[in-house]
Design an enzyme around this catalytic site. Structure first.
Site: not given
Lengths: 762, 228
Positions: A58, A109
């Protein structure tokens, strides 16, 4: 004092063989070895926590970096000219004229929103808004591209209402209008919904703030919410691997990896930051999002010209007995980290006190080249910051075109039974209009505030959201996001260019000139060579497309591991395009009937293109063949004509033709405008193809009859194909497609607006 | 000298810039008022704007009513100063006791943002004289806790005294009793409503400019007061 015993750098030197939980923290064997090599010893617990979060997929883009470099290679100087900040900053910034700079970005998200839909989606909004704020801009608007499993699946009824309520609960309370986004259903997202959040902000050009810690002796101030145990390991565990079920950790019980948001704190933080910027009290600023303080301190220090010293025990906490490692990796929301000149600290603190924002000096910029973090006087971190922030591992993952791709592309929709009689065509239209992907999304969007701050000129269901940024001149921006992942699955390169083309076209359809591109690349596991092939092709398609259109990619986000078991989601490179419009009063609405006597023109060419189409999906559950052709030169011409038409007041309404074809476009223009029309099909062409083909590069415009000749002559002169599609008829109350059927607007409205409430209203 | 209309900002207030813009469009001068200052800066009228003051924690408006600025607002309202509470401002005025009743969660439990038709039931208040009685106006409604509730005697009083100022038409969006969208004090100087007139001052950014009438009305009332 009950300070827990901590692992110091001295202790690490003395106990080189102590076993460390690097695997549990998501680090591979060789990555751990590299950390030991960098440090010349084993990392402390706190250092291990920092490296593990910062070297996660990420944060480090380790699987994608190699491919993302292609964006840089394809960006020409001319494209770069309007960029004030690009890839690598918190968000890209472009010059939109008149001294204004605009920044925008999309982030994913996805995984948190599946685990806990409300908080996952809410904190997604919060995070992207702080990214924009960290550039020095006032956030202006948000938009949310969303993907869910089948609309009638039981789990979609859990996830979708929670996600929508989370976006609404956070965004509305934050006071940002929600102006766009998408809601798409497909079974590939059943175990892995996509929640992407976009924010756009504006500032005066001279107010741009970049995240760096410069100037020895400058103070590091942490401000905003207290730091707690929430969200620990969010980026390294949740967002960087596939779900493996049981996530038990030894020792003390941790809170769930999904953070909990407090939009009120964020609203106050925004106003506080803007006042700090206005008073020029900030040298550098960074938001705390994924990887929390680990990210903020290492990135600030890495981007500056010195080192940094941080006293971690000064961080205000909301849980007792937190360890340095936990404080460094907490993802508690609504926090920012600023670099402030010593002489400005008092004034900085006064502004924070006015807004009741907790602010704490936690360290300072030093003249060394190390980031040193202490805990009650003992050193727990001593690292070269660039090795944490920028020199993470880079993987050259194998990629290969899946052997099944040929079969997928050979399975064309050509042999599927097609409607031909007027009754069949009529039924097909109603079935498509009421299908979840094409039905009105008002059930979702009416939960979002689109009016707050009074600058929203166009919002959903318009092709793009249009926001005024300067009340005195009317200058504004338009933003649209798009991705048809069915097209991308069939041909990742072309499919991604189609996503770019549609977002670009949507911006132009609102009357704005496209200027810059952002993206959120949602894919399955990078360890799957087939997925990496999709990714590589998508990046090349987007970069080549942007080069052809002459607009730069200013930033983006990659989300891997979107898959359930071995089954990846449809590749979903969401493309966001930002455009500028000199005067928002000239923006073009979607609904017809605003002016008496309008002619409807179809711009562009229609071919029989049904691969990946809504018709193939809804009627035949079919996904095969090739997506529509893409012609970016044509898209550019179309955009220039739309912008010229809007500037000269020749267009009174416009809507792009995409999923569902011309039929869907006309239905929406009529229903949004609450106005009927008579449609003339070409008698020499197949009505099914004319109504439902998804050929790209098409827009329906309504032009006042007095402008019809001038407009069509412009199209002809510039080589843009057009044909007269019909006339607007405010008296009729129906959409009459001559030779096919006459649809009462009430009937169409019931089909279009009734679908989602029927699925999601308790 | 033009009228000066104060717009209060609490932490979490969102629509203060919009209320100030509406005041400006009407020709009056907007004046920023800060929640922590018990000072109305000599304004002629006050708007309590929308948003989520103090995050709407505890209960909408329940914390804001204790803010220092509310003391002089209550005092001034007692002396007849025009006060307008919009959305969260309406909730605050109810909590502060300037208006009766309370606002509760919408009946469908979702936040609702939509263009809402309202009927002007009372065009004699300080904020509604520019409308014809019975006029229908289109104003954005955006709230999650907009359901107006009061006990039956209070409702009877409000209806009996003509203190329902605006009423929802074309469907009740939130379960409000008697379709009530806004009410006023007995003397008609304090008005609270859930829909947002400040978002309907320009067809460019709102569904209509029907909301401007409220701000013009206040300006009329203040100008008349100055003249007399």
């Amino acid at each position: 004092m009950d300070t827990p015993a901590v692992d110091t750098t001295a202790h690490a030197r003395e106990t080189p063989e102590a076993s460390q939980p690097y695997l549990e923290l998501g680090l591979a064997e060789d990555e751990y070895a590299r950390i030991r090599e960098i440090l010349g010893r084993r990392p402390t617990d706190a250092e291990l926590a920092m490296y593990s979060v910062m070297w996660s997929e990420h944060c480090s883009y380790k699987s994608s970096k190699r491919h993302l470099a292609y964006f840089g290679k394809t960006t020409t100087d001319e494209m770069r000219a309007k960029m004030l900040a690009g890839i690598g900053e918190n968000a890209g910034v472009v010059d939109v004229g008149d001294g204004w700079a605009v920044t925008f970005k999309v982030e994913s998200h996805n995984h948190p929103s599946y685990v806990e839909p409300y908080q996952g989606a809410a904190t997604g909004v919060g995070g992207i808004v702080r990214d924009i704020l960290a550039m020095g801009a006032r956030p202006l608007a948000v938009a949310d591209p969303l993907r869910f499993g089948p609309a009638d699946a039981p789990d979609t009824r859990r996830v979708l209402p929670g996600v929508v309520a989370g976006i609404a609960g956070y965004g509305n309370c934050l006071g940002l209008p929600n102006v766009g986004g998408e809601v798409v259903f497909d079974e590939s997202y059943a175990g892995n919904p996509l929640v992407n959040a976009l924010c756009v902000g504006a500032m005066r050009k001279e107010d741009l703030h970049l995240a760096h810690a410069s100037g020895t002796g400058n103070k590091i101030i942490l401000f905003g919410a207290r730091t707690g145990l929430d969200g620990i390991g969010g980026v390294s565990v949740l967002a960087s691997d596939t779900f493996s079920g049981d996530e038990t950790t030894g020792g003390r019980k941790k809170l769930p990896s999904v953070q909990v948001g407090d939009p009120f704190t964020e609203k106050v933080l925004i106003e506080c930051c803007l006042e700090l910027f206005g008073k020029r009290l900030v040298v550098g600023i960074q938001d705390l999002g994924g990887a929390g303080l680990s990210c903020a301190t290492s990135e600030l220090a890495a981007a500056g010209d010195g080192g940094m010293r941080v006293e971690l025990d000064r961080v205000p906490l909301r849980a007792k007995g937190m360890t340095p490692a936990e404080i460094l990796s907490s993802e508690s929301q609504e926090r920012m980290c600023a670099v402030v000149r010593p002489s400005d600290v008092d004034d900085f603190m006064k502004v924070c006190a006015k807004w009741d924002v907790i602010a704490t000096e936690i360290g300072e910029v030093t003249d060394g080249d190390h980031l040193v973090i202490t805990w009650h006087g003992e050193t727990v971190v001593d690292v070269p910051p660039r090795t944490v922030a920028h020199q993470g591992p880079v993987y050259d993952r194998p990629y290969a075109r899946p052997v099944t791709q040929d079969a997928v592309q050979a399975d064309t929709p050509d042999s599927l039974p097609r409607p031909s009689t007027p009754d069949e065509l009529r039924d097909t239209l109603l079935r498509l209009v009421s299908s979840p992907n094409l039905a009105s999304k008002e059930w979702v969007t009416q939960q979002y505030d689109r009016y707050v701050r009074g600058n929203t000129v166009l919002a959903q269901p318009s092709d793009s959201g249009v926001i005024r940024i300067d009340e005195s001149t009317g200058r504004g921006v338009a933003v649209s996001t798009d991705c048809n992942s069915r097209y991308v699955f069939l041909d990742p390169y072309r499919g991604t260019q189609l996503a770019l083309a549609e977002a670009y076209r949507n911006v132009a359809t609102s009357g704005a000139m496209p200027l810059a591109v952002t993206n959120c690349l949602n894919f399955g596991s990078p360890k799957d060579p087939g997925v990496m092939w999709q990714f590589e092709r998508a990046v090349h398609g987007l970069a080549d497309g942007c080069a052809q259109l002459g607009i730069p990619v200013t930033g983006g986000n990659v989300s891997f591991y979107n898959q359930t078991g071995d089954t990846a989601i449809l590749p979903t490179p969401v493309v966001g395009v930002l455009g500028v419009i000199d005067d928002v009063r000239r923006s073009i609405p979607t609904g017809i009937g605003a002016e008496a006597g309008e002619t409807l023109l179809l711009l562009g060419e229609t071919r029989a293109e049904f691969g990946g189409s809504a018709w193939a999906q809804v009627v035949h559950s079919h996904l095969g063949g090739l997506p529509p052709e893409v012609d970016l030169e044509r898209e550019r011409l179309l955009a220039e004509i739309l912008v010229a038409g809007s500037r000269d007041g020749m267009i009174s309404a416009a809507h792009d033709v995409s999923e569902g074809g011309l039929a869907q476009t006309l239905v929406e223009m009529a229903l949004i405008g609450q106005c009927g029309a008579r449609i003339l099909l070409d008698p020499d062409a197949d009505p099914f193809v004319q109504l439902f083909s998804e050929s790209a590069g098409r827009v329906v415009v309504a032009v006042p009859r007095s402008e019809e000749l001038r407009f069509t002559e412009m199209c002809t002169a510039r080589g843009l194909p057009w044909r007269k599609a019909g006339v607007v008829d405010p008296e009729s109350g129906s959409l009459e497609i001559q030779g096919v059927a006459d649809f009462d607007l009430g009937e169409l409205r019931q089909a279009w607006e009734g679908a989602l409430p029927a699925l999601f209203e308790a | 000298m033009t009228a000066r209309i104060g717009v209060i900002t609490f932490p979490g207030t969102l629509d203060d810039v919009d209320a100030a813009r509406a005041v400006r469009y009407s020709g009056a001068e907007p004046v920023d008022l800060w929640h922590a200052d018990a000072d109305l800066k000599g304004v002629d009228a006050v708007i309590v704007p929308g948003g989520f003051s103090y995050g709407d924690y505890l209960r909408c408006g329940a914390i804001a009513r204790f803010a220092p600025v509310m003391t002089p607002v209550l005092e001034a309202a007692g002396k007849g100063m025009p006060v307008l509470g919009i959305c969260n401002g309406f909730q605050i005025l109810c909590e502060a006791g300037l208006l009766p009743g309370a606002l509760v969660r919408n009946d469908k439990l979702h936040f609702v943002c939509r263009d809402q038709w309202l009927r002007v039931e009372n065009n004699t208040t300080a904020w509604t004289t520019r409308y014809d009685a019975g006029a229908e106006i289109l104003i954005p409604l955006k709230s999650g806790e907009g359901g107006y509730m009061a006990d039956q005697p209070t409702l009877d009083t409000l209806e009996g005294e003509g203190r329902v100022v605006v009423r929802y038409v074309g469907g009740n969006p939130n379960g409000s009793r008697n379709d009530i969208a806004g009410i006023c004090s007995p003397n008609g100087r304090v008005v609270g409503l859930m829909p947002h007139p400040e978002h309907a001052i320009d067809a460019l950014t709102g569904p209509s400019d029907d909301g401007l009438g409220m701000f013009y009305s206040a300006l009329d009332a203040l100008t008349a007061a100055i003249a007399s």
